[in-house]
Write a protein that holds these residues in place. Structure first.
Motif, short mmCIF file in Angstrom:
data_model
loop_
_atom_site.label_atom_id
_atom_site.label_comp_id
_atom_site.label_asym_id
_atom_site.label_seq_id
_atom_site.Cartn_x
_atom_site.Cartn_y
_atom_site.Cartn_z
N ALA A 77 -41.39 -9.39 13.60
CA ALA A 77 -41.58 -7.94 13.50
C ALA A 77 -41.98 -7.63 12.07
O ALA A 77 -41.29 -8.00 11.12
N ASP A 78 -43.13 -6.97 11.93
CA ASP A 78 -43.65 -6.63 10.60
C ASP A 78 -43.26 -5.20 10.26
O ASP A 78 -43.52 -4.27 11.03
N PHE A 79 -42.65 -5.04 9.08
CA PHE A 79 -42.18 -3.74 8.65
C PHE A 79 -42.83 -3.31 7.34
O PHE A 79 -43.04 -4.14 6.44
N LEU A 80 -43.13 -2.03 7.24
CA LEU A 80 -43.47 -1.40 5.98
C LEU A 80 -42.29 -0.55 5.54
O LEU A 80 -41.46 -0.15 6.35
N TYR A 81 -42.22 -0.29 4.23
CA TYR A 81 -41.18 0.60 3.74
C TYR A 81 -41.53 2.04 4.14
O TYR A 81 -42.64 2.51 3.89
N GLY A 82 -40.56 2.70 4.76
CA GLY A 82 -40.72 4.11 5.09
C GLY A 82 -40.19 4.98 3.98
O GLY A 82 -39.82 4.50 2.90
N PRO A 83 -40.11 6.29 4.19
CA PRO A 83 -39.56 7.19 3.17
C PRO A 83 -38.12 6.82 2.85
O PRO A 83 -37.35 6.42 3.72
N ARG A 84 -37.74 6.95 1.60
CA ARG A 84 -36.34 6.71 1.25
C ARG A 84 -35.46 7.78 1.89
O ARG A 84 -35.88 8.92 2.06
N ASP A 85 -34.22 7.39 2.22
CA ASP A 85 -33.34 8.36 2.88
C ASP A 85 -32.67 9.27 1.85
O ASP A 85 -33.01 9.23 0.65
N ALA A 86 -31.71 10.06 2.29
CA ALA A 86 -31.10 11.09 1.44
C ALA A 86 -30.40 10.51 0.23
O ALA A 86 -30.26 11.19 -0.80
N VAL A 87 -29.95 9.26 0.31
CA VAL A 87 -29.24 8.64 -0.83
C VAL A 87 -30.14 7.67 -1.58
O VAL A 87 -29.67 6.92 -2.44
N GLY A 88 -31.43 7.67 -1.24
CA GLY A 88 -32.38 6.82 -1.96
C GLY A 88 -32.53 5.42 -1.42
O GLY A 88 -33.23 4.59 -2.03
N ALA A 89 -31.90 5.11 -0.29
CA ALA A 89 -32.02 3.77 0.29
C ALA A 89 -33.33 3.63 1.06
O ALA A 89 -33.90 4.61 1.55
#
Length: 359
Positions: free
Chosen positions: A305-317
């Motif tokens: 499964a190939d993943f790209l980084y999505g938007p950071r969440d509310a705590v920056g993760a």
């Protein structure tokens, strides 16, 4: 042969890959690119042999496959203009006559095509994703989506190597024109009328049946994470700074600066990817199986499964967005993966033997 006799004999499997008559004639375990997989299978007590496939000698390949207990398939959806249109029915036929096949074509059609991005868009790996089932739907729906939602990535349903994957964005101050860049190596950005681009994509409906449309992920230059799976368990990771869908530098697409970085391989215990591992093993893979109607024994012995980084969440993760699942021909692989493949193959063959022997 009764069950007591069979259990003392090694299982026999074939590793099937595409090649011409010369490759078929010269194929050995030692000169195969899958040599480490052969070694791992041998260490697990499984006798493996290389079998080369091409449509011109398909009947001979069929006879070879019917003489083994299992078939591991490494054949791309598209290779030098050839597809799996003839191979997949052959594999289905073989599977009905006894040998276990991984990945089975029916499973590939569920999880190893771009449509999986649409069918599983509700999972935690999902993004803004749409499906066009016909040319008319594509012509009607895509232009307004492009204008309102910003850059999109279009993907033909079956393909590999960036073929039929396009970043599309509206050209500023130019009505009905788009800037497109194919993910295939060596591609250059091109300004073209939207109508002409839609026409260029029409053949995709004939081969794959649909086009998948995802929002472009701005964190693409931070790299792609490839999560290698054997069955339902993570077997390793690869991280690569990709250049697909990134406009090439002034020196051109063949310059060193335009090439993707090396894929850095990691084992399943790599600390950087433990959050993703837990998500894949505990949540996303079980949810995918339920959504697609796939049981655990049917999962491929090797898929990624190939993943790209999505938007950071509310705590920056970090969050992760699925961009592709590869189930037809997953290779190169981390050092830890051949042993994982061998363990899964042995377990699957033992399960199949017990079921066939009535135990």
């Amino acid at each position: 042969m009764d069950a007591d006799q069979q259990k003392f004999l090694p299982f026999k499997v074939a590793i099937l890959s595409r090649g011409d008559a010369a490759a078929r004639r010269d194929a050995t375990l030692q000169n195969s690119r899958f040599v480490r997989v052969f070694e791992a299978l041998a260490a697990a007590g499984i006798e493996a042999r290389p079998i080369i496939y091409d449509e011109t000698f398909a009947d001979a390949v069929r006879n070879q496959l019917l003489a083994v207990d299992g078939v591991l398939v490494w054949v791309d959806p598209i290779h030098q203009g050839k597809t799996r249109a003839a191979l997949d029915p052959l594999l289905c036929e073989v599977a009905t006559q006894g040998p276990w096949v991984s990945a089975h074509p029916d499973v590939i059609l569920k999880m190893g095509v771009k449509e999986v991005l649409y069918r599983t868009r509700h999972l935690g790996w999902g993004a803004d994703t749409h499906r066009y089932d016909s040319v008319s739907a594509f012509r009607e729906e895509f232009p307004s989506r492009l204008r309102t939602d910003g850059p999109r990535v279009l993907k033909q349903n079956r393909g590999n190597g960036g073929q039929g994957v396009w970043k599309v964005e509206a050209v500023p101050d130019a009505d009905a024109r788009v800037r497109v860049l194919q993910a295939q190596r060596g591609s250059l950005p091109e300004d073209i009328s939207l109508d002409d681009f839609i026409g260029r994509c029409e053949p995709y409906f004939g081969w794959g049946g649909c086009i998948i449309d995802q929002a472009f992920q701005p964190r693409l230059p931070e790299g792609m994470i490839r999560c290698y799976m054997s069955g339902s368990m993570v077997a390793g990771f690869g991280h690569q700074l990709v250049k697909s869908l990134v406009p090439p530098p002034p020196a051109g697409p063949d310059s060193p600066e335009a090439q993707s970085g090396p894929r850095n391989m990691h084992g399943p215990e790599a600390p950087l990817f433990q959050v993703l591992r837990r998500l894949m093993e505990d949540e996303w893979t079980p949810q995918m199986m339920e959504t697609l109607g796939i049981d655990e024994p049917s999962l491929p012995v090797i898929w990624d499964a190939d993943f790209l980084y999505g938007p950071r969440d509310a705590v920056g993760a970090d969050t992760y967005v699925l961009c592709e699942i590869n189930a037809s021909s997953c290779f190169r692989i981390p050092d830890e993966v051949p042993a994982a493949i061998a363990r899964t193959v042995k377990d699957r063959l033992q399960q199949t033997f017990k079921a066939n022997s009535g135990r």
